[in-house]
Scaffold this active site. Structure first.
Site, short mmCIF file in Angstrom:
data_model
loop_
_atom_site.label_atom_id
_atom_site.label_comp_id
_atom_site.label_asym_id
_atom_site.label_seq_id
_atom_site.Cartn_x
_atom_site.Cartn_y
_atom_site.Cartn_z
N ASP A 191 0.80 -1.23 0.00
CA ASP A 191 0.00 0.00 0.00
C ASP A 191 0.84 1.28 0.00
O ASP A 191 0.38 2.33 -0.44
CB ASP A 191 -0.93 0.03 1.23
CG ASP A 191 -0.18 -0.16 2.56
OD1 ASP A 191 1.05 -0.31 2.53
OD2 ASP A 191 -0.83 -0.15 3.62
N HIS A 192 2.09 1.20 0.46
CA HIS A 192 2.87 2.43 0.64
C HIS A 192 3.52 2.90 -0.66
O HIS A 192 3.55 4.07 -0.96
CB HIS A 192 3.96 2.20 1.67
CG HIS A 192 3.49 2.37 3.09
ND1 HIS A 192 2.53 1.59 3.65
CD2 HIS A 192 3.87 3.24 4.06
CE1 HIS A 192 2.33 1.97 4.90
NE2 HIS A 192 3.13 2.98 5.17
N ASP A 224 3.94 -1.16 11.47
CA ASP A 224 3.53 0.17 11.07
C ASP A 224 2.96 0.84 12.31
O ASP A 224 2.18 0.22 13.05
CB ASP A 224 2.47 0.11 9.96
CG ASP A 224 2.24 1.49 9.37
OD1 ASP A 224 2.76 1.78 8.29
OD2 ASP A 224 1.55 2.30 10.04
N ARG A 246 -0.11 12.99 10.09
CA ARG A 246 1.23 13.54 10.35
C ARG A 246 1.50 14.73 9.43
O ARG A 246 1.23 14.66 8.24
CB ARG A 246 2.32 12.48 10.11
CG ARG A 246 2.26 11.41 11.16
CD ARG A 246 3.42 10.45 11.13
NE ARG A 246 3.28 9.62 12.31
CZ ARG A 246 3.57 8.32 12.37
NH1 ARG A 246 4.08 7.72 11.31
NH2 ARG A 246 3.40 7.66 13.48
N SER A 270 7.03 7.16 13.02
CA SER A 270 6.80 5.86 12.40
C SER A 270 7.56 4.73 13.08
O SER A 270 8.42 4.94 13.92
CB SER A 270 7.19 5.91 10.92
OG SER A 270 8.55 5.59 10.79
N ARG A 284 9.39 2.65 11.32
CA ARG A 284 10.39 2.18 10.35
C ARG A 284 11.71 1.81 11.04
O ARG A 284 12.39 2.66 11.62
CB ARG A 284 10.60 3.19 9.22
CG ARG A 284 11.15 4.52 9.62
CD ARG A 284 11.06 5.54 8.48
NE ARG A 284 9.67 5.91 8.23
CZ ARG A 284 9.27 7.07 7.74
NH1 ARG A 284 10.15 7.99 7.39
NH2 ARG A 284 7.99 7.34 7.56
C1 MIC Z 1 4.22 6.42 8.29
O1 MIC Z 1 3.05 6.77 8.38
O2 MIC Z 1 5.16 7.14 8.65
C2 MIC Z 1 4.54 5.05 7.75
C3 MIC Z 1 5.18 5.24 6.44
O3 MIC Z 1 3.34 4.34 7.55
C4 MIC Z 1 5.41 4.33 8.76
C5 MIC Z 1 5.94 3.04 8.30
C6 MIC Z 1 7.08 3.15 7.37
O4 MIC Z 1 7.92 4.05 7.50
O5 MIC Z 1 7.16 2.30 6.50
C7 MIC Z 1 4.75 4.09 10.11
O6 MIC Z 1 3.83 4.79 10.46
O7 MIC Z 1 5.21 3.22 10.87
FE1 SF4 Z 2 0.10 4.96 5.04
FE2 SF4 Z 2 1.41 5.61 7.28
FE3 SF4 Z 2 0.02 7.44 5.89
FE4 SF4 Z 2 -1.26 5.58 7.18
S1 SF4 Z 2 0.00 7.16 8.08
S2 SF4 Z 2 -1.69 6.27 5.12
S3 SF4 Z 2 0.07 3.83 6.96
S4 SF4 Z 2 1.85 6.35 5.22
#
Ligand code: MIC
Ligand code: SF4
Length: 657
Positions: free
Chosen positions: A64-65, A119, A379, A547, A549
């Site tokens: 999805d990302h 995530d 975010r 996140s 990550r």
């Molecule tokens: C995000 O919202 O920052 C992400 C991208 O979903 C991350 C995960 C990632 O960095 O792959 C998260 O929220 O953990």
């Molecule tokens: Fe995707 Fe993270 Fe954004 Fe949610 S917050 S839509 S999981 S990148």
């Protein structure tokens, strides 16, 4: 004394330890989720553990990302994830089927179950009464292999919701209100449990908006009871058999209670560039906006988008605004297409983006320089949108869509006066469109044996950490301030496609601090590594926010970083540091932060001994100019992991034993 819902679920899953706040416990994990940006590493590490079929009730690998597909990297990842899921007995949700959290809520979430996801927004599942926790990919890999998940038994803050949301006031405004109270700092070790007459009136998708963005508080997770709303939602998803009523005891005692009267709430906005920089929309109304996006795992449910469609029906998006929607799941998109709502949105002038994370993680749709962008996301960290100096405001879909019509930040309650529009209250349908043909279920044994795992050349097995040295000669590679997020440490956006290739991705560690014409963080770090000097990062409060990550630990590890010294470190990131054998140290006296300068050579004697058994470690500048104490807030298991050179080797040694 009665039990909170959190304690009931923890109790049912307790594998190790006692349910006493602050004590380390191990819990059994029923379900896991991974997504492509963290999933490739998670599965590569899973393979390195020698594990075969997953041991959970259910594990789902989502894509999805990262779906932009510039270059072969994304598709290589997708094919690897699809085939490794088949080989491991996991479900696979294909690119285009939707955002992991939205799809999981719709198709797999189960009241009373535990869910561990790689995530940070995994707590979305709390909206359906599950204990859903975000973690690093390696922790999730261990859970897939049947290992417990370890955490500190949390304290519980009860959020008592009373009253009822007024027209044009949304679930998003509830979580923004809570963020204004609790902020994004200082909530490590807590869980939010929502209850009360107001909570009972919220639908599952509304609850999920609140638990989703609860991640920004830095709490371990957030949860609602499982009740009639939950049953209705599950029945509409044609899986009423997963329903189970669950709530805290009526005399449950919370460690703290916050009361929010929903009737008194008004539309809110998180202003640039932190989710806790919250103001009433009234305070910022009138600001010109040039871009509005409705989507992300926070606010892209069927009800959200139906409300948006109803507002847009027969109207036109302001000509100075670029407006887009990204439905949370293909099911939502499907239903909007079937019932005509999509046509209303399109004729109003919307751009239709894929069902996926998209702009939320800087995959396109970056705003122009200097313009205000309104987003329904969770975010708005500086630069996350892909534009340096971005002005991103996080708002409800109600505020977003009405502002898209006026071209200015607008309190949606003014819609009546401006457009003669009554609030389109959306009821959840009795039946959702259920079509799982983009989810591949686990295969039978015979078929598993014939699966060939596809590994494109851009998929590189990550390096494992080196054991800690007895004494560490080191240098401060970077001194940074408070609230450094994992987006600062490891940028996503256009670099997201490098997630399966640590040596390449590591080149942009702390990219936001790199200056033109000067050596980058990565270049400085590799030079130290070559000289056998350990890199140290010094930071202020709440280091590693945001996140899950694990690349924010994995890539610095690859560059030779051995220690992080901060005033405080957030939960998931701290676990990731330990998992990749970087020692997390906190200033015993935060005032010592002021003495340390970037470039200082540090002596960290007896590192190994301290990690073994001490709660403090002495750190001195090599020339003796200062000395200070660092706190080692580590559980016995954390120490063992660090001494084993990280979680992977620790797990292997346990399996061997
Ligand atoms: C995000 O919202 O920052 C992400 C991208 O979903 C991350 C995960 C990632 O960095 O792959 C998260 O929220 O953990
Ligand atoms: Fe995707 Fe993270 Fe954004 Fe949610 S917050 S839509 S999981 S990148």
């Amino acid at each position: 004394m009665g039990q909170t819902l959190v304690h009931k679920i923890l109790g049912e899953h307790l594998a190790e330890g006692r349910l006493t706040a602050g004590e380390q416990i191990g819990i059994r994990i029923d379900q896991t989720l991974t997504q492509d940006a963290t999933g490739t590493t998670a599965f590569l590490l899973y393979e390195s553990m020698g594990a075969e079929l997953v041991k959970t009730d259910l594990s789902v690998s989502y894509v999805d990302h990262n779906m932009a597909g510039f270059g072969p990297e994304n598709h290589n990842d997708h094919l690897y994830l699809q085939t490794i899921a088949a080989k491991s007995g996991a479900y696979h949700s294909r690119a285009g089927n939707g955002i992991c959290h939205q799809v999981h809520l719709e198709r797999f979430g189960k009241p009373g179950a535990t869910l561990l996801g790689s995530d940070s927004h995994t707590p979305t599942g709390g909206g359906i009464g599950m204990l859903a926790i975000g973690a690093g990919g390696l922790d999730v890999a261990v859970a897939m292999a049947g290992g417990p998940f370890y955490l500190k038994c949390p304290k519980v803050v009860g959020v008592k919701l009373t009253g009822e949301l007024n027209d044009w006031v949304a679930a998003k405004d509830v979580i923004l209100k809570l963020l204004s109270i609790l902020t994004t700092k200082g909530n490590v070790g807590w869980v939010v449990e929502c209850f009360g007459s107001g909570a009972a009136l919220l639908s599952v998708p509304q609850r999920a908006t609140i638990t989703n963005m609860g991640a920004e508080l830095g709490v371990t997770t957030s949860i609602f009871a499982s009740d009639e709303q939950t049953r209705k939602f599950l029945a509409a998803q044609k899986r009423e058999e997963d329903y189970r009523p669950l709530a805290a005891d009526s005399d449950a005692e919370y460690d703290r209670v916050i009361e929010i009267n929903l009737s008194e709430l008004e539309p809110m906005a998180a202003c640039p560039s932190s989710p806790d920089n919250v103001k009433a929309v009234r305070e910022v109304s009138g600001l010109e906006t040039r871009q509005v996006v409705i989507g992300s795992c926070t606010n892209s449910s069927f009800a959200d988008l139906m409300m948006v469609a109803a507002v847009l029906k027969g109207r036109r998006i302001n000509e100075m605004v670029e407006f887009a929607i990204a439905p949370g799941s293909r099911a939502v998109l499907d239903m909007l297409a079937e019932n005509g709502a999509l046509a209303q949105v399109i004729s109003a002038g919307a751009r239709i983006l894929e069902s996926g994370c998209g702009p939320c993680i800087g995959q396109g749709f970056s705003p122009a320089d200097g313009v205000v962008s309104l987003r329904t996301f969770n975010r708005n960290f500086a630069g996350r949108s892909g534009t340096k100096g971005d002005q991103v405001y996080l708002v409800s879909p109600e505020t977003a869509v009405v502002s898209a019509l006026t071209g200015r930040v607008t309190d949606p309650r003014d819609a009546q006066d401006l457009f003669g529009m009554a609030y389109p209250r959306i009821e959840l349908p009795d039946e959702f469109a259920v079509n799982d043909n983009m989810i591949e279920p686990p295969l039978n044994q015979g078929k598993v044996a014939r699966i060939e795992v596809l590994r494109g050349p851009t998929i590189v097995v990550p390096e494992t950490p080196k054991p800690l040295p007895k004494n560490l000669t080191s240098q401060v590679l970077l001194k940074c301030g408070d609230k450094i997020t994992t987006d600062h440490i490891m940028p996503a956006g256009t670099f997201l496609k490098l997630r399966s290739n640590v040596p390449e991705y590591a080149k942009v560690v702390f990219n936001c601090f790199n200056e033109e014409g000067k050596p980058t963080f990565a270049q400085r770090a590799l030079e130290l590594k070559r000289r056998g000097i350990g890199g140290v990062i010094v930071a202020g409060e709440s280091y590693g926010q945001g996140s899950s990550r694990e690349h924010a630990a994995l890539c610095p590890m690859y560059l030779g970083v051995r220690v992080v010294i901060a005033k405080s470190i957030e939960r998931i990131h701290k676990a990731n540091l330990i998992n990749f054998c970087i020692v997390p140290v906190e200033f015993a006296d935060p005032g010592d932060y002021d003495n340390v300068e970037q470039g200082d050579e540090l002596r960290i004697g007896y590192l190994l001994e301290a990690v073994k058994s001490e709660n403090e470690i002495k750190i001195a500048r090599a020339d003796g100019a200062y000395e200070f104490a660092g706190r080692l807030a580590l559980s016995e298991r954390d120490r063992q992991i660090l001494l084993s050179a990280g979680l992977l080797d620790y797990t292997r040694s346990k399996v061997d034993a």
